[in-house]
Design a protein around this motif. Structure first.
Motif, PDB file in Angstrom:
ATOM      1  N   THR A   1       0.674  -1.137   0.124  1.00 52.85           N
ATOM      2  CA  THR A   1      -0.009   0.009   0.168  1.00 52.85           C
ATOM      3  C   THR A   1       0.761   1.438   0.024  1.00 52.85           C
ATOM      4  N   GLU A   2       2.146   1.150  -0.212  1.00 53.53           N
ATOM      5  CA  GLU A   2       3.012   2.178  -0.655  1.00 53.53           C
ATOM      6  C   GLU A   2       3.813   2.074  -1.624  1.00 53.53           C
ATOM      7  N   TYR A   3       4.289   3.009  -2.288  1.00 50.90           N
ATOM      8  CA  TYR A   3       4.965   3.086  -3.708  1.00 50.90           C
ATOM      9  C   TYR A   3       6.338   2.558  -3.392  1.00 50.90           C
ATOM     10  N   SER A   4       6.700   1.620  -4.385  1.00 57.92           N
ATOM     11  CA  SER A   4       8.195   0.987  -4.209  1.00 57.92           C
ATOM     12  C   SER A   4       8.449   0.526  -5.441  1.00 57.92           C
ATOM     13  N   ASP A   5       9.731   0.603  -5.718  1.00 57.25           N
ATOM     14  CA  ASP A   5      10.480  -0.025  -6.915  1.00 57.25           C
ATOM     15  C   ASP A   5      10.713  -1.547  -6.706  1.00 57.25           C
ATOM     16  N   LYS A   6      10.271  -2.282  -5.510  1.00 57.32           N
ATOM     17  CA  LYS A   6      10.653  -3.607  -5.384  1.00 57.32           C
ATOM     18  C   LYS A   6       9.869  -4.496  -6.119  1.00 57.32           C
ATOM     19  N   LYS A   7      10.205  -5.393  -7.378  1.00 56.26           N
ATOM     20  CA  LYS A   7       9.428  -6.084  -8.256  1.00 56.26           C
ATOM     21  C   LYS A   7       8.666  -7.420  -7.255  1.00 56.26           C
ATOM     22  N   ASP A   8       9.389  -7.822  -6.267  1.00 55.42           N
ATOM     23  CA  ASP A   8       8.790  -8.761  -5.326  1.00 55.42           C
ATOM     24  C   ASP A   8       7.601  -8.542  -4.739  1.00 55.42           C
ATOM     25  N   GLU A   9       7.166  -7.201  -4.683  1.00 55.62           N
ATOM     26  CA  GLU A   9       5.874  -6.883  -4.184  1.00 55.62           C
ATOM     27  C   GLU A   9       4.864  -6.905  -5.287  1.00 55.62           C
ATOM     28  N   GLU A  10       4.947  -7.149  -6.289  1.00 54.52           N
ATOM     29  CA  GLU A  10       3.911  -7.390  -7.459  1.00 54.52           C
ATOM     30  C   GLU A  10       3.066  -8.750  -7.130  1.00 54.52           C
ATOM     31  N   ALA A  11       1.747  -8.488  -7.119  1.00 58.45           N
ATOM     32  CA  ALA A  11       1.201 -10.256  -7.152  1.00 58.45           C
ATOM     33  C   ALA A  11       1.346 -10.583  -8.369  1.00 58.45           C
ATOM     34  N   ASN A  12       1.346 -12.189  -8.390  1.00 56.62           N
ATOM     35  CA  ASN A  12       1.233 -12.855  -9.556  1.00 56.62           C
ATOM     36  C   ASN A  12       0.712 -14.055  -9.226  1.00 56.62           C
ATOM     37  N   HIS A  13       0.182 -14.650 -10.379  1.00 54.77           N
ATOM     38  CA  HIS A  13      -0.705 -16.166  -9.899  1.00 54.77           C
ATOM     39  C   HIS A  13       0.060 -17.176  -9.596  1.00 54.77           C
TER      40      HIS A  13
END
Ligand SMILES: O=P(O)(O)O[C@@H]1C[C@H](O)[C@@H](CO)O1
Ligand SMILES: Nc1nc2[nH]cnc2c(=O)[nH]1
Length: 351
Positions: free
Chosen positions: A309-321
């Motif tokens: 819920t905060e902006y970040s550049d971290k790829k691992d915080e993106e949801a994926n199936h």
């Protein structure tokens, strides 16, 4: 150009040539049950009377989406006669949670594609089978694969199987889902027992109950307060304690969005401000349909990812199936035990 546009059932518009063999658009006296007269957009003012195969298919898809009582009754008869059972508990398996149906004893399996008038599952982790049998002594039917709005199905079609369950004799709906945790206290792998929901599709004017109401299912204007059965929530909390997973069990509010995309940070912030604890793409319309026909509802979310819920550049915080499926696989044992034990309590209480 003499063509015109017709939806082909995949949501894409298709331009047809004049493929019915009547290039002048005249009526030829041919009678068709599906016939709808349309003005011919050639500007000739004449009426075209025959439908192309594409148009017929589009009409049939529209018709199938309405699912009148009699059609639901036919599907329910097919299942009760085919299984020789009138199940009392219905289970909908969320993404990656199909193993909830694998623990059913003496299973009778119905592939969705072999059930008349049934849609098909198109999502990975949703096998597309209905399993009827017994679990902890209770008669159950489980959907190993549900239908989602983002697959292109209208909400009434997504939740049509709940009405089938009702006409099969089901009194309790157990709905499960994989969801993203917005509540910062939630960890991946936790279970959130749903005690309420925020229906974002409803906010946008969409409901599985839209259209003519058939009072044989329920009232025109059903109330939804107390939709999630409090006794079952309390029993599940007790079971969680007995299983030693008390700290992984929460009670919270789920919100359904249309998907298939996951949420933006701004959307997640807004949902959190609205009191939402977990977000997904299902369940709510099933619960509305179940409450409309007076079923008791128990539902939970398996938290498969933490929503940033905060902006970040971290790829691992993106949801994926893939992550959603992997977490569900890891936690399927605990989910199966929770469901089995709760069903056992319901069965013992009614014996
Ligand atoms: O069927 P559920 O709600 O468990 O599935 C969730 C929502 C999407 O279908 C998918 C996204 O990863 O998981
Ligand atoms: N909408 C939505 N559905 C999910 N299903 C599993 N995780 C998520 C998520 O983060 N958002």
């Amino acid at each position: 150009m003499t063509g015109y546009k017709v939806a082909n059932g995949n949501g894409t518009a298709k331009t047809n040539g004049n493929s019915n063999g009547h290039s002048n658009g005249h009526c030829n006296g041919h009678k068709s049950a599906d016939y709808t007269a349309q003005e011919n957009p050639t500007g000739s003012g004449k009426i075209r009377c025959e439908l192309t195969p594409e148009e017929l298919r589009a009409l049939r898809v529209l018709h199938e989406d309405t699912y009148p009582y009699e059609v639901i009754e036919e599907i329910a008869d097919f299942i009760t006669k085919g299984s020789g059972m009138r199940p009392k508990i219905g289970i909908i398996c969320g993404s990656g949670l199909g193993s909830l149906a694998d623990i059913i004893q003496d299973p009778k399996i119905f592939e969705y594609e072999k059930i008349p008038n049934f849609p098909v599952s198109t999502v990975e982790g949703h096998a597309g089978r209905l399993v009827v049998g017994t679990l902890e002594g209770a008669t159950v039917m489980a959907m190993q694969g549900r239908f989602h709005f983002y697959e292109g199905y209208p909400l009434a079609k997504c939740s049509m199987p709940v009405r089938v369950m009702k006409l099969c004799g089901v009194e309790y709906l157990f709905a499960t889902n994989a969801a993203g945790g917005i509540n910062p206290r939630f960890a991946v792998g936790d279970i959130m027992l749903m005690h309420d929901h925020v229906n974002m599709l409803g906010f946008a004017g969409n409901s599985p109950l839209q259209g003519p109401n058939d009072p044989r299912f329920g009232p025109r204007f059903p109330a939804l307060v107390n939709s999630y059965n409090k006794d079952l929530i309390n029993k599940a909390i007790e079971i969680g304690k007995a299983m030693g997973i008390e700290s992984n069990i929460h009670v919270g509010v789920y919100s359904c969005l249309g998907g298939p995309n996951y949420e933006t940070i701004a959307e997640l912030k807004a949902l959190r401000m609205m009191g939402v604890d977990a977000v997904g793409m299902s369940t709510v319309h099933e619960v509305i349909t179940a409450r409309h026909c007076d079923m008791k509802v128990f539902a939970f979310s398996l938290i498969t990812n933490k929503c940033a819920t905060e902006y970040s550049d971290k790829k691992d915080e993106e949801a994926n199936h893939e992550e959603v499926m992997a977490v569900a696989k890891n936690r399927q044992k605990a989910c199966c035990e929770l469901v089995s034990r709760l069903i056992r309590e319901i069965h013992l209480a009614s014996a």
